[in-house]
Design a protein around this motif. Structure first.
Motif, mmCIF file in Angstrom:
data_model
loop_
_atom_site.group_PDB
_atom_site.id
_atom_site.type_symbol
_atom_site.label_atom_id
_atom_site.label_comp_id
_atom_site.label_asym_id
_atom_site.label_seq_id
_atom_site.Cartn_x
_atom_site.Cartn_y
_atom_site.Cartn_z
ATOM 1 N N VAL A 62 0.863 -1.190 0.000
ATOM 2 C CA VAL A 62 0.000 0.000 0.000
ATOM 3 C C VAL A 62 0.893 1.231 0.000
ATOM 4 C CG1 VAL A 62 -1.775 1.282 1.242
ATOM 5 C CG2 VAL A 62 -1.799 -1.227 1.253
ATOM 6 N N SER A 63 0.776 2.047 -1.019
ATOM 7 C CA SER A 63 1.633 3.235 -1.139
ATOM 8 C C SER A 63 0.780 4.477 -1.337
ATOM 9 C CB SER A 63 2.607 3.074 -2.305
ATOM 10 O OG SER A 63 1.890 2.923 -3.527
ATOM 11 N N LEU A 64 1.420 5.627 -1.198
ATOM 12 C CA LEU A 64 0.730 6.909 -1.344
ATOM 13 C C LEU A 64 1.531 7.792 -2.299
ATOM 14 C CD1 LEU A 64 -1.767 8.425 -0.082
ATOM 15 C CD2 LEU A 64 -0.095 9.592 1.345
ATOM 16 N N PRO A 65 1.080 7.938 -3.549
ATOM 17 C CA PRO A 65 1.797 8.790 -4.500
ATOM 18 C C PRO A 65 1.804 10.258 -4.054
ATOM 19 C CG PRO A 65 0.162 7.391 -5.596
ATOM 20 C CD PRO A 65 -0.109 7.312 -4.135
ATOM 21 N N ASP A 66 2.789 11.025 -4.525
ATOM 22 C CA ASP A 66 2.907 12.434 -4.138
ATOM 23 C C ASP A 66 1.695 13.248 -4.564
ATOM 24 O OD1 ASP A 66 5.304 12.065 -2.907
ATOM 25 O OD2 ASP A 66 6.535 12.794 -4.583
ATOM 26 N N ASP A 67 1.143 12.933 -5.758
ATOM 27 C CA ASP A 67 -0.006 13.716 -6.212
ATOM 28 C C ASP A 67 -1.225 13.482 -5.319
ATOM 29 O OD1 ASP A 67 -0.353 11.114 -7.049
ATOM 30 O OD2 ASP A 67 -1.267 11.638 -8.974
ATOM 31 N N GLU A 68 -1.373 12.256 -4.792
ATOM 32 C CA GLU A 68 -2.473 11.970 -3.869
ATOM 33 C C GLU A 68 -2.266 12.709 -2.551
ATOM 34 O OE1 GLU A 68 -4.661 8.134 -1.722
ATOM 35 O OE2 GLU A 68 -3.346 7.823 -3.459
ATOM 36 N N THR A 69 -1.013 12.790 -2.114
ATOM 37 C CA THR A 69 -0.703 13.544 -0.902
ATOM 38 C C THR A 69 -1.090 15.010 -1.079
ATOM 39 O OG1 THR A 69 1.172 12.086 -0.433
ATOM 40 C CG2 THR A 69 1.138 14.206 0.693
ATOM 41 N N ALA A 70 -0.712 15.591 -2.210
ATOM 42 C CA ALA A 70 -1.029 17.002 -2.478
ATOM 43 C C ALA A 70 -2.533 17.224 -2.554
ATOM 44 C CB ALA A 70 -0.361 17.446 -3.779
ATOM 45 N N ASN A 71 -3.238 16.308 -3.207
ATOM 46 C CA ASN A 71 -4.694 16.455 -3.336
ATOM 47 C C ASN A 71 -5.381 16.390 -1.975
ATOM 48 O OD1 ASN A 71 -4.623 16.723 -6.110
ATOM 49 N ND2 ASN A 71 -4.898 14.533 -6.486
ATOM 50 N N LYS A 107 4.106 26.384 3.451
ATOM 51 C CA LYS A 107 3.707 25.594 4.623
ATOM 52 C C LYS A 107 3.552 24.125 4.245
ATOM 53 C CE LYS A 107 0.227 25.405 8.285
ATOM 54 N NZ LYS A 107 -1.075 25.929 8.764
ATOM 55 N N PHE A 108 2.972 23.878 3.066
ATOM 56 C CA PHE A 108 2.806 22.500 2.597
ATOM 57 C C PHE A 108 4.156 21.814 2.446
ATOM 58 C CE2 PHE A 108 2.355 19.689 -1.282
ATOM 59 C CZ PHE A 108 1.850 18.610 -0.578
ATOM 60 N N SER A 109 5.136 22.525 1.913
ATOM 61 C CA SER A 109 6.464 21.963 1.733
ATOM 62 C C SER A 109 7.079 21.559 3.070
ATOM 63 C CB SER A 109 7.370 22.989 1.039
ATOM 64 O OG SER A 109 8.668 22.467 0.879
ATOM 65 N N THR A 110 6.802 22.367 4.109
ATOM 66 C CA THR A 110 7.323 22.078 5.447
ATOM 67 C C THR A 110 6.613 20.884 6.079
ATOM 68 O OG1 THR A 110 7.835 24.419 5.768
ATOM 69 C CG2 THR A 110 7.730 23.046 7.746
ATOM 70 N N GLU A 111 5.305 20.782 5.860
ATOM 71 C CA GLU A 111 4.488 19.769 6.524
ATOM 72 C C GLU A 111 4.299 18.496 5.703
ATOM 73 O OE1 GLU A 111 0.819 21.747 7.269
ATOM 74 O OE2 GLU A 111 1.597 22.966 8.931
ATOM 75 N N LYS A 112 4.767 18.524 4.454
ATOM 76 C CA LYS A 112 4.435 17.449 3.514
ATOM 77 C C LYS A 112 4.821 16.065 4.013
ATOM 78 C CE LYS A 112 5.235 15.885 -1.229
ATOM 79 N NZ LYS A 112 5.888 16.194 -2.534
ATOM 80 N N GLN A 113 6.061 15.905 4.498
ATOM 81 C CA GLN A 113 6.528 14.580 4.879
ATOM 82 C C GLN A 113 5.730 14.006 6.046
ATOM 83 O OE1 GLN A 113 8.534 12.723 3.095
ATOM 84 N NE2 GLN A 113 8.218 11.033 4.542
ATOM 85 N N GLU A 114 5.520 14.828 7.079
ATOM 86 C CA GLU A 114 4.747 14.359 8.235
ATOM 87 C C GLU A 114 3.307 14.055 7.834
ATOM 88 O OE1 GLU A 114 3.375 15.840 12.717
ATOM 89 O OE2 GLU A 114 4.631 17.132 11.456
ATOM 90 N N PHE A 115 2.725 14.918 6.992
ATOM 91 C CA PHE A 115 1.351 14.707 6.518
ATOM 92 C C PHE A 115 1.260 13.416 5.706
ATOM 93 C CE2 PHE A 115 -1.997 15.321 3.311
ATOM 94 C CZ PHE A 115 -3.077 15.575 4.130
#
Length: 471
Positions: free
Chosen positions: A168-177, A435-443
């Motif tokens: 089970v993986s989470l692509p970057d575009d799904e994270t952004a959406n 802010k998204f760039s800072t929080e992206k990995q944890e999110f």
């Protein structure tokens, strides 16, 4: 035992999140009601054809209670009533059997590392033998060898989770959406067509009501219904006494009299409804449907209260006479007609807006279009996905429809419980990219973990279809 082991270097907390957070969350399906009361027997039930002894079941309940102590700590008493330890025990047994089927093993070193990593067994960040011994005595009330075996099982379940969800993986575009969905704010103009606005002008006559009933009488068919007598078993002693008397086939009146209990009556209720004053359980409803009139049920549990039921009356499905439900038929006809009218009106309005856009995209006027078709127009305040829009309801459908609308565009028809809508963008407050760039990995990690949990929940539901639990 841990006391005879050599000191190890500080351990990595690989399994803590899985062992403490995931495992207690497996209460997904109602097994407890029909399985309760089997604790006294030598067999509690079966999983995958394997006999589960009463002792093994009680040991498993002890394990899930210890898991709850680790998860909730001194707040356990506040949430204890909302935890069904018996149901969680059956889920744990099922998953452990699946782990064994997959040949998932745990060595002693892993058990030691996990136990030594628990903060509540530490003093100044280091495992403390005295604290470990005292906490096992109170509040766990568990022998060390048993607690360590429970820890082995917890690690097996954590490994099962990891194995099942490894792909089970989470692509970057799904994270952004998903981040955008939670943080982007919108406000909208809308046109609304409410069925309630048209209902007041709909007055069907007797002939129309009768014709609707004749064509759609099946809609008013009443389901299978029951009327029950029952007693509540208020203590464990009375429950044991009732078990003995049920084996002797005593009637409900004698059982109630001898135990000093009052016989109560539910009144007629449909098979699909909760049992009045008792509650709803699919297992219990299914069991009641198989009783004969005047037959007693075994002891059953609904929401942790124990009952003996007697089927007093059984009423087969039927369609009521027209005169007795005429008002209900009229209400149904008005509702259907008003919804149809509202939908037709907004369809006409949408067609008008599309024709206007072809002529001049800049000329779209929601207020004018709404007035032309006797509809409502207004606007929303800023809202996010998952919020509530006043007078409209949940924002999700609006947000999804609006996210790709351009400045001069508008949506198709959106069907909501309150009515039918057409929307266009008023303002859009985009996410803060910095802010998204800072929080992206944890999110992303949190979102990925949730996605794995959702996948594992589906795995459990599918697994349940093959895990036959004897009742």
């Amino acid at each position: 035992m841990l006391r005879i082991l050599r000191n190890k270097k500080v351990v990595r907390k690989i399994w803590i999140a899985l062992a403490i957070i995931i495992i207690p969350a497996f209460t997904l399906w109602g097994l407890g009601g029909a399985l309760r009361g089997k604790k006294e027997s030598s067999s509690a039930g079966k999983i995958f054809g394997k006999e589960i002894s009463g002792m093994e079941f009680q040991d498993t309940i002890s394990a899930v209670k210890n898991q709850a102590i680790m998860q909730y700590g001194n707040k356990l008493e506040e949430v204890r009533k909302s935890i069904d330890f018996e149901e969680q025990a059956w889920e744990r047994l099922m998953l452990l059997q699946e782990a064994r089927n997959r040949k998932i093993n745990v060595n002693d070193k892993e058990i030691i590392e996990l136990i030594k990593s628990y903060p509540f067994f530490q003093s100044k960040g280091v495992f403390n033998e005295r604290i470990y011994t005292e906490l096992l005595r109170v509040p766990f009330q568990t022998q060390a060898r048993i607690f360590e075996e429970q820890t082995r099982q917890n690690l097996m379940l954590a490994k099962l989770f990891k194995q099942v969800t490894k792909d089970v993986s989470l692509p970057d575009d799904e994270t952004a959406n998903e981040y955008r969905k939670l943080n982007e704010e919108l406000s909208l103009y809308y046109i609304a067509s409410f069925p309630t606005d048209f209902a007041k002008d709909i007055k069907p006559n007797e002939k129309e009501i009768k014709e609707y009933f004749d064509k759609n009488s099946i809609e008013f068919k009443q389901p299978l219904s029951f009327n029950l007598n029952y007693i509540i078993l208020e203590s464990e002693d009375k429950m044991k006494d009732a078990i003995t008397r049920l084996k002797k086939k005593e009637n409900l009146e004698k059982i109630a009299l001898d135990l000093g209990l009052t016989i109560k009556e539910t009144g007629l209720f449909a098979q699909t409804d909760p049992i009045p004053a008792i509650g709803w359980s699919p297992e219990v409803s299914n069991m009641i449907s198989k009783l004969k009139v005047n037959e007693l049920s075994p002891i059953i549990a609904v929401e942790k209260t124990y009952y003996v039921l007697k089927l007093k009356e059984r009423k087969e499905p039927y369609v009521p006479e027209f005169e007795k439900i005429k008002n209900k038929i009229e209400e149904r006809l008005i509702k259907i007609t008003s919804e149809k009218t509202a939908q037709e009106k907004i369809q006409e309005c949408l067609k008008y807006l599309e024709e206007s856009r072809q002529q001049n995209p800049k000329s779209i006027d929601f207020d004018k279009a709404a007035k032309k078709y006797s509809l409502k127009s207004s606007f929303t305040e800023n809202f996010k996905y998952g919020s509530y829009i006043e007078k409209i309801g949940a924002s999700d459908n609006f947000w999804i429809a609006a996210k790709d609308i351009k400045n001069d565009g508008f949506s198709g028809i959106i069907n909501m419980p309150s009515g039918f809508y057409i929307i266009k963008l008023k303002t859009r407050t985009p996410i803060d990219e910095k802010k998204f760039s800072t929080e992206k990995q944890e999110f992303k990690e949190k979102l990925s973990f949730q996605k794995k949990q959702d996948y594992f929940i589906k795995f459990i539901k599918d697994l349940k279809q093959t895990a036959f639990l004897a009742k």
